[in-house]
Design a protein around this motif. Structure first.
Motif, PDB file in Angstrom:
ATOM      1  N   ALA A   1      -5.998  -0.984   3.726  1.00  0.00           N
ATOM      2  CA  ALA A   1      -5.133  -0.214   2.697  1.00  0.00           C
ATOM      3  C   ALA A   1      -4.450  -1.271   1.754  1.00  0.00           C
ATOM      4  O   ALA A   1      -4.609  -0.967   0.742  1.00  0.00           O
TER       5      ALA A   1
ATOM      6  N   ILE B   1      -7.208   7.271   3.464  1.00  0.00           N
ATOM      7  CA  ILE B   1      -6.575   7.086   4.688  1.00  0.00           C
ATOM      8  C   ILE B   1      -7.417   6.188   5.592  1.00  0.00           C
ATOM      9  O   ILE B   1      -8.548   6.576   5.916  1.00  0.00           O
TER      10      ILE B   1
ATOM     11  N   PRO C   1      -6.410  10.082  -2.231  1.00  0.00           N
ATOM     12  CA  PRO C   1      -6.010   9.321  -1.197  1.00  0.00           C
ATOM     13  C   PRO C   1      -7.204   8.873  -0.311  1.00  0.00           C
ATOM     14  O   PRO C   1      -8.053   9.470  -0.161  1.00  0.00           O
TER      15      PRO C   1
ATOM     16  N   TYR D   1      -3.428   4.670   2.492  1.00  0.00           N
ATOM     17  CA  TYR D   1      -2.687   4.692   3.599  1.00  0.00           C
ATOM     18  C   TYR D   1      -3.024   4.238   4.955  1.00  0.00           C
ATOM     19  O   TYR D   1      -4.411   4.180   5.045  1.00  0.00           O
ATOM     20  N   ASN D   2      -2.060   3.725   5.826  1.00  0.00           N
ATOM     21  CA  ASN D   2      -2.546   3.319   7.064  1.00  0.00           C
ATOM     22  C   ASN D   2      -2.116   4.284   8.018  1.00  0.00           C
ATOM     23  O   ASN D   2      -1.001   4.941   8.095  1.00  0.00           O
TER      24      ASN D   2
ATOM     25  N   TYR E   1       0.756  -1.185  -0.080  1.00  0.00           N
ATOM     26  CA  TYR E   1      -0.168   0.041  -0.090  1.00  0.00           C
ATOM     27  C   TYR E   1       0.877   1.236   0.076  1.00  0.00           C
ATOM     28  O   TYR E   1       2.107   0.969   0.059  1.00  0.00           O
ATOM     29  N   ALA E   2       0.269   2.616  -0.073  1.00  0.00           N
ATOM     30  CA  ALA E   2       1.352   3.607  -0.323  1.00  0.00           C
ATOM     31  C   ALA E   2       2.099   3.851   0.822  1.00  0.00           C
ATOM     32  O   ALA E   2       3.092   4.706   0.654  1.00  0.00           O
ATOM     33  N   GLY E   3       1.787   3.587   2.009  1.00  0.00           N
ATOM     34  CA  GLY E   3       2.539   3.763   3.170  1.00  0.00           C
ATOM     35  C   GLY E   3       1.914   4.195   4.562  1.00  0.00           C
ATOM     36  O   GLY E   3       0.667   4.018   4.560  1.00  0.00           O
ATOM     37  N   ASP E   4       2.629   4.326   5.427  1.00  0.00           N
ATOM     38  CA  ASP E   4       2.041   4.587   6.960  1.00  0.00           C
ATOM     39  C   ASP E   4       2.216   6.200   7.232  1.00  0.00           C
ATOM     40  O   ASP E   4       3.128   6.642   6.798  1.00  0.00           O
ATOM     41  N   LEU E   5       1.254   6.591   7.944  1.00  0.00           N
ATOM     42  CA  LEU E   5       1.229   7.817   8.307  1.00  0.00           C
ATOM     43  C   LEU E   5       1.196   8.099   9.884  1.00  0.00           C
ATOM     44  O   LEU E   5       0.345   7.464  10.240  1.00  0.00           O
TER      45      LEU E   5
ATOM     46  N   ALA F   1      -1.713  12.118   8.750  1.00  0.00           N
ATOM     47  CA  ALA F   1      -2.839  11.803   8.257  1.00  0.00           C
ATOM     48  C   ALA F   1      -3.889  13.023   8.205  1.00  0.00           C
ATOM     49  O   ALA F   1      -4.494  13.208   7.336  1.00  0.00           O
TER      50      ALA F   1
END
Length: 141
Positions: free
Chosen positions: A94, A81, A79, A106-107, A3-7, A12
């Motif tokens: 995600a 989230i 996006p 995003y996670n 997935y695109a990544g962690d925030l 977020a």
């Protein structure tokens, strides 16, 4: 990572503020929403979308079709989230969203309530503890 990544919770929030198309999907259970509270995006004129990742009957087999009901479509590059209690279930959400062509997805690390301390209390971190907008009223109240 699939997935695109962690925030972080703050990252977020900043993405939700800066990107008009970004949405927040809370994947906790109805019981969690109603007993613990939910993120509040009213100051951004946005709604939080509520889709259980796991229902009382097991995995939510309707998750992808319910995600489509939020108005996002595969390939639209909006996006998404995902947030859960502590940042674990939202990884699965995600990942599936990305596999189905949604996102970037995003996670939220730490989730809404955050990590548990040695006594099992969620008082270390998370969206709510970091002072980001939240309401103690659950879904449909």
């Amino acid at each position: 990572m699939s997935y695109a990544g962690d925030l972080s919770p703050q990252e977020a929030w900043e993405l939700l503020v800066s990107n008009a198309g970004a949405i927040l999907v809370d994947v906790r259970t109805t019981g969690e929403w109603n007993s613990i509270g939910v993120p509040d995006l009213t100051s951004l004129n946005k709604d939080v979308h509520f889709i259980e990742w796991v229902t009382e009957f097991g995995p939510n087999v309707h998750f992808v079709s319910q995600l489509a009901q939020t108005g996002v479509t595969p390939g639209d590059n909006r996006p998404i989230i995902f947030i859960c209690r502590s940042g674990n279930r939202s990884i699965g959400a995600a990942t599936i969203a990305t596999e189905e062509g949604y996102g970037p997805a995003y996670n939220v690390l730490e989730g809404f309530e955050g990590d548990a301390d040695v006594y099992g209390r969620r008082v270390i971190n998370g969206w709510k503890l970091r002072g980001l907008p939240a309401t103690t009223y659950g879904v449909g109240e």
